[in-house]
Design a protein around this motif. Structure first.
Motif, mmCIF file in Angstrom:
data_model
loop_
_atom_site.group_PDB
_atom_site.id
_atom_site.type_symbol
_atom_site.label_atom_id
_atom_site.label_comp_id
_atom_site.label_asym_id
_atom_site.label_seq_id
_atom_site.Cartn_x
_atom_site.Cartn_y
_atom_site.Cartn_z
ATOM 1 N N VAL B 219 34.945 35.610 28.073
ATOM 2 C CA VAL B 219 35.832 35.986 29.169
ATOM 3 C C VAL B 219 37.099 35.142 29.146
ATOM 4 O O VAL B 219 38.201 35.634 29.338
ATOM 5 C CB VAL B 219 35.117 35.818 30.527
ATOM 6 C CG1 VAL B 219 36.070 36.108 31.684
ATOM 7 C CG2 VAL B 219 33.897 36.729 30.586
ATOM 8 N N GLU B 220 36.905 33.856 28.876
ATOM 9 C CA GLU B 220 38.053 32.965 28.944
ATOM 10 C C GLU B 220 37.802 31.743 28.087
ATOM 11 O O GLU B 220 36.683 31.257 27.994
ATOM 12 C CB GLU B 220 38.271 32.535 30.408
ATOM 13 C CG GLU B 220 39.496 31.679 30.602
ATOM 14 C CD GLU B 220 39.845 31.485 32.080
ATOM 15 O OE1 GLU B 220 39.138 32.051 32.939
ATOM 16 O OE2 GLU B 220 40.806 30.771 32.353
ATOM 17 N N ARG B 221 38.852 31.257 27.456
ATOM 18 C CA ARG B 221 38.718 30.014 26.701
ATOM 19 C C ARG B 221 39.953 29.171 26.920
ATOM 20 O O ARG B 221 41.075 29.675 26.914
ATOM 21 C CB ARG B 221 38.503 30.301 25.217
ATOM 22 C CG ARG B 221 39.523 31.267 24.630
ATOM 23 C CD ARG B 221 39.185 31.625 23.226
ATOM 24 N NE ARG B 221 39.274 30.455 22.355
ATOM 25 C CZ ARG B 221 39.301 30.533 21.030
ATOM 26 N NH1 ARG B 221 39.246 31.708 20.430
ATOM 27 N NH2 ARG B 221 39.380 29.457 20.294
ATOM 28 N N ASN B 222 39.732 27.883 27.142
ATOM 29 C CA ASN B 222 40.876 27.020 27.371
ATOM 30 C C ASN B 222 40.460 25.562 27.291
ATOM 31 O O ASN B 222 39.282 25.256 27.155
ATOM 32 C CB ASN B 222 41.494 27.292 28.735
ATOM 33 C CG ASN B 222 43.013 27.262 28.667
ATOM 34 O OD1 ASN B 222 43.586 26.401 27.985
ATOM 35 N ND2 ASN B 222 43.647 28.190 29.353
ATOM 36 N N ILE B 227 40.409 24.982 32.439
ATOM 37 C CA ILE B 227 39.286 25.821 32.893
ATOM 38 C C ILE B 227 38.708 25.305 34.209
ATOM 39 O O ILE B 227 38.417 26.071 35.125
ATOM 40 C CB ILE B 227 38.161 25.850 31.830
ATOM 41 C CG1 ILE B 227 38.559 26.741 30.657
ATOM 42 C CG2 ILE B 227 36.851 26.320 32.435
ATOM 43 C CD1 ILE B 227 37.865 28.077 30.563
ATOM 44 N N PRO B 231 41.200 28.094 36.423
ATOM 45 C CA PRO B 231 40.825 29.180 35.519
ATOM 46 C C PRO B 231 41.646 30.439 35.804
ATOM 47 O O PRO B 231 42.007 30.707 36.939
ATOM 48 C CB PRO B 231 39.346 29.396 35.842
ATOM 49 C CG PRO B 231 39.158 28.857 37.193
ATOM 50 C CD PRO B 231 40.162 27.763 37.393
ATOM 51 N N LYS B 232 41.897 31.188 34.735
ATOM 52 C CA LYS B 232 42.710 32.395 34.898
ATOM 53 C C LYS B 232 41.896 33.556 35.448
ATOM 54 O O LYS B 232 42.391 34.367 36.226
ATOM 55 C CB LYS B 232 43.300 32.791 33.545
ATOM 56 C CG LYS B 232 44.341 31.819 33.049
ATOM 57 C CD LYS B 232 45.159 32.423 31.924
ATOM 58 C CE LYS B 232 46.199 31.425 31.423
ATOM 59 N NZ LYS B 232 45.588 30.169 30.907
ATOM 60 N N GLU B 233 40.633 33.602 34.999
ATOM 61 C CA GLU B 233 39.836 34.782 35.354
ATOM 62 C C GLU B 233 39.016 34.539 36.622
ATOM 63 O O GLU B 233 38.491 33.459 36.842
ATOM 64 C CB GLU B 233 38.877 35.127 34.200
ATOM 65 C CG GLU B 233 39.562 35.416 32.880
ATOM 66 C CD GLU B 233 40.301 36.748 32.889
ATOM 67 O OE1 GLU B 233 39.862 37.662 33.631
ATOM 68 O OE2 GLU B 233 41.313 36.872 32.181
ATOM 69 N N THR B 236 35.342 33.549 35.941
ATOM 70 C CA THR B 236 35.179 32.132 35.612
ATOM 71 C C THR B 236 35.152 31.307 36.893
ATOM 72 O O THR B 236 34.290 30.444 37.083
ATOM 73 C CB THR B 236 36.338 31.648 34.722
ATOM 74 O OG1 THR B 236 36.602 32.632 33.737
ATOM 75 C CG2 THR B 236 36.011 30.333 34.075
#
Ligand SMILES: Nc1ncnc2c1ncn2[C@@H]1O[C@H](COP(=O)(O)OP(=O)(O)OP(=O)(O)O)[C@@H](O)[C@H]1O
Ligand SMILES: [Mg+2]
Lengths: 233, 244
Positions: B219-222, B227, B231-233, B236
């Motif tokens: 879904v998301e990586r950072n 994170i 977090p962007k999502e 998350t």
């Protein structure tokens, strides 16, 4: 019954005769045990165990044909009397030109039997080893046969020692059936001796006693073995 | 150095991994987080081919397995040696001592000379702080000690990447620290690591990158600081709120 007991204890001549027979038959019986019963048991058990491991592996393999062969073999052996199997091998096969020495016939018959019965013990022991053990082996790069030999079978052995010891002890006694295919093991010796002097009770009891002593010693060895293997549990 | 492209894994009708793409740089530590059942374990197991992916390409330092076709057993075995796996339940060999566990791979798989392998194993056990436990059987060790033997066992094969599947979640809380310390030391030495864990402190302190997985996708990586703070999502954020 009463007369027999009376005669043993009241008739000194008869007592002496029985003592004499007991003594003179002991050595031939012991020889039968040492040269036939015990080697027959050991050889049979080793061959049977190899058969059993192969059969267990066939049963758990993913190859349908291997599974089938193993199933039919185990089912056939377990579904027919051992004595009948021995008779087929020793008295039956000559009809199609296969003549097998009585001792070899006994080894074949007993091995097939041990192989079938103990394959179930070994299969259960292999299946009782946690799946994580296979995966740990694979994860350090081991092959199927390396994991099997180095990781699974040693652990399976520990679990199967008690039931295998029981099979071994049963086998010692079962070898007396070899007398019927003319192997001169202990019980056949006993039959021959008893036939010559008619002291069936005495001679057969003496043979029974020797079987008992052998099995007793084996069960002590079994206990020592199990203690040793218990170390790392 | 490690790349995963279009990785799919299906168990029967259940699609567990739905097209994972992932790249890990040499020497980086990647922490994977995500809810239960999201496919984290399955992804790690695909990486060392304990599970056969349904399709996809995985590659480690130029060694590539493409699961669109059938992959020869031989290639799988050699690929597996590039990865070291540390299991949640340790999976030590109970019939072997700590030393025996660590020596097993080098001696049996790599055919190393026994004395050499023993010295190496002793050094590895010392590295994980178990120099005084070499002759102990797993049953005589605490969970934390067993897991450290597990790490040493994996390291003994000199893998290019270490995979950890919740290495501390079977441990009593007071034993978690000793295992995490060994992992941090490894990270500091420059070992490439992929770690599935719920230990957010470890993620914050040791990870170069955190990956959030849900329902079989990334879904998301950072970077961890992003994170965990911003977090962007939405998914998350929800997950992080739930576990904190
Ligand atoms: N061998 C298998 N056969 C069938 N289904 C499986 C198998 N292994 C895993 N699954 C299923 O795949 C899904 C993902 O499992 P996986 O273990 O990868 O999740 P996870 O993210 O590691 O979860 P957790 O945090 O609980 O460990 C789950 O629904 C699980 O039930
Ligand atoms: Mg998991």
């Amino acid at each position: 019954m009463k007369m027999y007991l009376n005669s043993i204890f009241t008739d000194p001549e008869r007592t002496a005769r029985l003592m004499d027979i007991a003594q003179s038959s002991f050595l031939p019986l012991l020889k039968g045990a040492i040269f036939y019963t015990i080697p027959l048991t050991i050889i049979t058990f080793i061959v049977g165990l190899i058969l059993a491991i192969l059969t267990a592996l066939a049963r758990i393999s993913h190859v349908k044909v291997f599974q089938m062969i193993a199933r039919v073999y185990v089912s056939a052996i377990r579904g027919t009397p051992l004595l009948v199997q021995l008779f087929i091998i020793f008295y039956g096969l000559p009809n199609i030109g296969i003549i097998i020495d009585s001792y070899i016939a006994a080894i074949i018959g007993f091995s097939l039997s041990v192989g079938a019965y103990t394959s179930e013990i070994i299969r259960a022991a292999i299946l009782s080893t946690p799946k994580g053990q296979w995966e740990a082996g694979y994860s350090i790069g081991m092959s199927y046969s390396q994991v099997l030999r180095r990781i699974i079978l040693p652990q399976a052995a520990r679990v199967s020692i008690p039931p295998l010891s029981n099979s071994f002890i049963s086998l010692v006694k079962d070898t007396s059936l070899a007398s019927l295919v003319l192997v001169s093991e202990m019980f056949r010796k006993a039959q021959e001796i008893a036939a010559s002097n008619y002291e069936f009770l005495l001679v057969y009891s003496e043979a029974a006693l020797i079987y008992w002593v052998i099995c007793f010693i084996l069960s002590i060895i079994q206990q020592v073995f199990e203690k040793k293997l218990d170390r790392y549990v | 150095m490690i790349s995963i492209q279009g990785l799919y894994k299906q168990f029967g009708n259940l699609e567990v991994l739905k097209g994972i793409d992932l790249e890990v740089e040499k020497g980086n530590v990647v922490v994977i987080i995500g809810p239960s059942g999201s496919g984290k374990t399955t992804m790690l197991r695909c990486l060392n081919v304990l599970e056969t992916p349904t399709k996809g390409i995985i590659s480690i330092e130029g060694n590539t397995l493409d699961f669109s076709g059938t992959v020869p057993k031989k290639n799988i075995a050699s690929f597996r040696r590039l990865t070291g796996m540390v299991f949640q339940s340790y999976n030590l060999f109970p019939h072997k001592t700590a030393l025996g566990n660590v020596m097993e791979g080098p001696v049996i798989v790599k055919n190393e000379n026994k004395d050499h392998a023993r010295k190496k194993a002793q050094a590895l056990l010392e590295k994980v702080g178990l120099e005084d436990k070499v002759d102990f059987y797993p049953a005589q060790l605490s969970g934390g000690q067993q897991q450290r033997v597990g790490i040493a066992r994996a390291l003994a094969m000199e893998p290019k990447v270490m995979l950890f599947d919740e290495p501390t979640s079977a441990l009593d809380p007071e034993l978690v620290g000793e295992v995490l310390k060994v992992m941090k030391d490894l990270a500091n030495e420059g070992m490439t690591m992929i770690v599935v864990t719920h230990e957010m402190r470890f993620a914050r302190e040791a990870a170069d990158e955190v990956i959030f997985m849900d329902q079989g996708v990334v879904v998301e990586r950072n970077r961890p600081e992003i994170i965990f703070t911003n977090p962007k999502e939405d998914r998350t954020r929800k997950f992080l709120n739930m576990i904190q």
